[in-house]
Design a protein around this motif. Structure first.
Motif, PDB file in Angstrom:
ATOM      1  N   HIS A  53      21.984  43.714  32.847  1.00 25.67           N
ATOM      2  CA  HIS A  53      22.892  44.477  33.899  1.00 25.67           C
ATOM      3  C   HIS A  53      23.508  43.356  34.731  1.00 25.67           C
ATOM      4  N   ILE A  54      22.681  42.096  34.705  1.00 24.72           N
ATOM      5  CA  ILE A  54      23.270  41.023  35.577  1.00 24.72           C
ATOM      6  C   ILE A  54      24.479  40.618  34.890  1.00 24.72           C
ATOM      7  N   ILE A  55      24.542  40.401  33.637  1.00 25.42           N
ATOM      8  CA  ILE A  55      25.874  40.264  32.815  1.00 25.42           C
ATOM      9  C   ILE A  55      26.880  41.227  33.167  1.00 25.42           C
ATOM     10  N   PHE A  56      26.685  42.539  33.143  1.00 23.29           N
ATOM     11  CA  PHE A  56      27.772  43.364  33.459  1.00 23.29           C
ATOM     12  C   PHE A  56      28.080  43.000  34.974  1.00 23.29           C
ATOM     13  N   LEU A  57      27.253  42.940  35.913  1.00 22.24           N
ATOM     14  CA  LEU A  57      27.484  43.123  37.274  1.00 22.24           C
ATOM     15  C   LEU A  57      28.428  41.535  37.530  1.00 22.24           C
ATOM     16  N   PHE A  58      28.064  40.600  36.556  1.00 26.48           N
ATOM     17  CA  PHE A  58      28.859  39.504  36.873  1.00 26.48           C
ATOM     18  C   PHE A  58      30.301  39.332  36.506  1.00 26.48           C
ATOM     19  N   ASN A  59      30.488  40.299  35.150  1.00 25.75           N
ATOM     20  CA  ASN A  59      31.948  40.638  34.600  1.00 25.75           C
ATOM     21  C   ASN A  59      32.564  41.310  35.745  1.00 25.75           C
ATOM     22  N   LEU A  60      31.746  42.311  36.361  1.00 23.47           N
ATOM     23  CA  LEU A  60      32.673  42.947  37.612  1.00 23.47           C
ATOM     24  C   LEU A  60      33.151  42.171  38.541  1.00 23.47           C
ATOM     25  N   LEU A  61      32.253  41.200  39.044  1.00 27.77           N
ATOM     26  CA  LEU A  61      32.775  40.058  39.708  1.00 27.77           C
ATOM     27  C   LEU A  61      33.788  39.380  39.383  1.00 27.77           C
ATOM     28  N   MET A  62      34.153  39.013  38.310  1.00 28.76           N
ATOM     29  CA  MET A  62      35.056  38.070  37.486  1.00 28.76           C
ATOM     30  C   MET A  62      36.446  38.937  37.548  1.00 28.76           C
ATOM     31  N   ALA A  63      36.279  40.558  37.728  1.00 20.75           N
ATOM     32  CA  ALA A  63      37.483  41.268  37.549  1.00 20.75           C
ATOM     33  C   ALA A  63      37.797  41.316  39.118  1.00 20.75           C
ATOM     34  N   ASP A  64      36.925  40.926  40.145  1.00 21.54           N
ATOM     35  CA  ASP A  64      37.520  41.003  41.558  1.00 21.54           C
ATOM     36  C   ASP A  64      38.359  39.813  41.855  1.00 21.54           C
ATOM     37  N   PHE A  65      37.973  38.578  41.101  1.00 22.03           N
ATOM     38  CA  PHE A  65      38.845  37.325  41.500  1.00 22.03           C
ATOM     39  C   PHE A  65      40.175  37.587  40.750  1.00 22.03           C
ATOM     40  N   LEU A  66      40.495  38.633  39.806  1.00 26.66           N
ATOM     41  CA  LEU A  66      41.828  38.862  39.398  1.00 26.66           C
ATOM     42  C   LEU A  66      42.608  39.423  40.587  1.00 26.66           C
ATOM     43  N   LEU A  67      41.980  40.257  41.186  1.00 23.52           N
ATOM     44  CA  LEU A  67      42.768  40.958  42.358  1.00 23.52           C
ATOM     45  C   LEU A  67      42.697  39.960  43.657  1.00 23.52           C
ATOM     46  N   LEU A  68      41.811  39.148  43.886  1.00 15.86           N
ATOM     47  CA  LEU A  68      41.746  38.269  44.868  1.00 15.86           C
ATOM     48  C   LEU A  68      42.835  37.257  44.787  1.00 15.86           C
ATOM     49  N   ILE A  69      43.156  36.709  43.470  1.00 19.15           N
ATOM     50  CA  ILE A  69      44.425  35.665  43.254  1.00 19.15           C
ATOM     51  C   ILE A  69      45.587  36.520  43.319  1.00 19.15           C
ATOM     52  N   GLY A  70      45.564  37.805  43.121  1.00 17.76           N
ATOM     53  CA  GLY A  70      46.925  38.553  43.131  1.00 17.76           C
ATOM     54  C   GLY A  70      47.458  38.990  44.584  1.00 17.76           C
ATOM     55  N   VAL A  71      46.269  39.323  45.289  1.00 20.36           N
ATOM     56  CA  VAL A  71      46.588  40.165  46.415  1.00 20.36           C
ATOM     57  C   VAL A  71      47.470  39.092  47.403  1.00 20.36           C
ATOM     58  N   ASN A 280      38.058  48.143  46.369  1.00 18.07           N
ATOM     59  CA  ASN A 280      37.020  47.986  45.366  1.00 18.07           C
ATOM     60  C   ASN A 280      36.315  46.558  45.342  1.00 18.07           C
ATOM     61  N   SER A 281      37.046  45.486  45.516  1.00 19.04           N
ATOM     62  CA  SER A 281      36.369  44.021  45.410  1.00 19.04           C
ATOM     63  C   SER A 281      35.943  43.804  46.773  1.00 19.04           C
ATOM     64  N   ALA A 282      36.031  44.415  47.860  1.00 19.55           N
ATOM     65  CA  ALA A 282      35.214  44.211  48.974  1.00 19.55           C
ATOM     66  C   ALA A 282      33.880  45.052  49.025  1.00 19.55           C
ATOM     67  N   LEU A 283      34.117  46.172  48.285  1.00 20.07           N
ATOM     68  CA  LEU A 283      32.807  47.077  48.135  1.00 20.07           C
ATOM     69  C   LEU A 283      31.926  46.653  47.147  1.00 20.07           C
ATOM     70  N   ASP A 284      32.077  45.902  45.907  1.00 22.92           N
ATOM     71  CA  ASP A 284      31.371  45.637  44.831  1.00 22.92           C
ATOM     72  C   ASP A 284      30.239  44.843  45.235  1.00 22.92           C
ATOM     73  N   PRO A 285      30.113  43.940  46.338  1.00 23.93           N
ATOM     74  CA  PRO A 285      28.811  43.316  46.608  1.00 23.93           C
ATOM     75  C   PRO A 285      27.765  44.400  46.844  1.00 23.93           C
ATOM     76  N   VAL A 286      28.148  45.530  47.605  1.00 24.29           N
ATOM     77  CA  VAL A 286      27.360  46.647  47.645  1.00 24.29           C
ATOM     78  C   VAL A 286      26.714  47.231  46.533  1.00 24.29           C
ATOM     79  N   ILE A 287      27.532  47.343  45.470  1.00 26.59           N
ATOM     80  CA  ILE A 287      27.067  47.618  44.158  1.00 26.59           C
ATOM     81  C   ILE A 287      26.138  46.692  43.655  1.00 26.59           C
TER      82      ILE A 287
END
Length: 316
Positions: A53-71, A280-287
């Motif tokens: 589950h840590i690996i899956f959460l880390f990949n969720l974090l990687m997805a967030d950086f795609l948003l932060l780069i494009g925003v 979703n990127s800002a709320l993911d740390p809650v997840i």
């Protein structure tokens, strides 16, 4: 550069809408960047054991950086009332990155919830005993699928000329949308509807299990139901508004094509609801905190350590 067709109702935007999205994106950057950097630091430097589950959460974090780069480019775009000045090629790349972020976020939110479901309800299933190596392979396959579905956006003209400004949108008015856009529309809807029902199923099953085994493993099961419920709430808040308003606009366009005023209102509402997607990127740390006791413990210990260091500095 393509033009909007004259036979369709045009989806004009109001400056208030673009300013609202500009404000939402600023909040996303202010909240999301520090949260994502802190999460990255915890995953990379403080996490000693990388379970599935840590690996899956880390990949969720990687997805967030795609948003932060494009925003930042979308912030500039909405500040200029949607006049895109970065050219056709980067319009495609920017929308591709934002779309992949949405899809990957949905995919990894769902897989985290499903992983919690199997761990609690079906502990002897092969999915429950998945190794870290297998989780890495699953993550790689998920990224491959997400990217493959949205690669057609990179081959589509997404920059439209309207009222002397260039609009960079993946949702626009067409007489007959090209197959790439039809595929994008279908994915936009399916990526929400199917995982949402799967999340509701996992939630219901874990709740039933909690009631049946209340005295056996209360802490583990309660922690799992909290994690899944938080994922469902974040998922619904971020993605449901845009899907509902988008479907409503498509319905009006299909069955009431002459009602341009109503169609315009719905598309404006859809543009506003897209702003919820960016959260979703800002709320993911809650997840992360609710889905992993390891992440939460490391976060708490880091906060206590910083407080102790400050106390020592003050005493000196």
């Amino acid at each position: 550069m393509s033009n909007f067709t004259s036979s369709n109702c045009l989806s004009d935007t109001d400056p208030k809408d673009t300013h609202f999205l500009w404000f939402v994106l600023i909040v996303e950057v202010v909240v999301g960047v520090p949260g994502s950097i802190l999460a990255l630091w915890i995953f990379c430097f403080r996490m000693k054991c990388w379970k599935t589950h840590i690996i899956f959460l880390f990949n969720l974090l990687m997805a967030d950086f795609l948003l932060l780069i494009g925003v930042p480019f979308r912030i500039h775009n909405h500040w200029g009332e949607e006049n895109w000045v970065f050219g056709q090629a980067f319009c495609r790349i920017n929308l591709f990155m934002l779309t992949v972020n949405r899809s990957a976020s949905i995919a990894f939110m769902t897989v985290v919830a499903v992983n919690r479901y199997f761990k609690v309800v079906r502990p002897h299933h092969c999915i429950s005993t998945m190794t870290s190596t297998q989780a890495v392979w699953v993550s790689g396959l998920m990224w491959t699928a997400v990217i493959a579905v949205h690669v057609p956006l990179l081959t589509t003209d997404l920059l439209h000329q309207h009222n002397n400004i260039s609009l960079c949108r993946s949702f626009s008015s067409y007489d007959e949308p090209p197959w790439q856009i039809k595929m994008h529309y279908a994915a936009f809807i399916a990526e929400f509807v199917l995982p949402w029902f799967l999340l509701l199923f996992c939630t219901a099953q874990i709740i039933c299990h909690l009631r049946r085994r209340r005295m056996v493993q209360p802490k583990k099961v309660v922690r799992a139901i909290r994690a899944v419920v938080v994922i469902v709430l974040v998922f619904t808040f971020c993605f449901m508004p845009s899907v509902i308003t988008g479907l409503t606009a498509m319905y009006i366009k299909k069955f009431y094509p002459a009602n341009c005023a109503l169609y315009s209102q719905c598309t404006r509402l859809f543009v506003i609801c897209i702003g919820f997607t960016y959260f979703n990127s800002a709320l993911d740390p809650v997840i992360y905190s609710f889905s992993s006791s390891m992440f939460l413990n490391v976060l708490k210990s880091s906060i206590r350590f910083k407080k102790n260091v400050r106390a020592v500095d003050t005493s000196l």
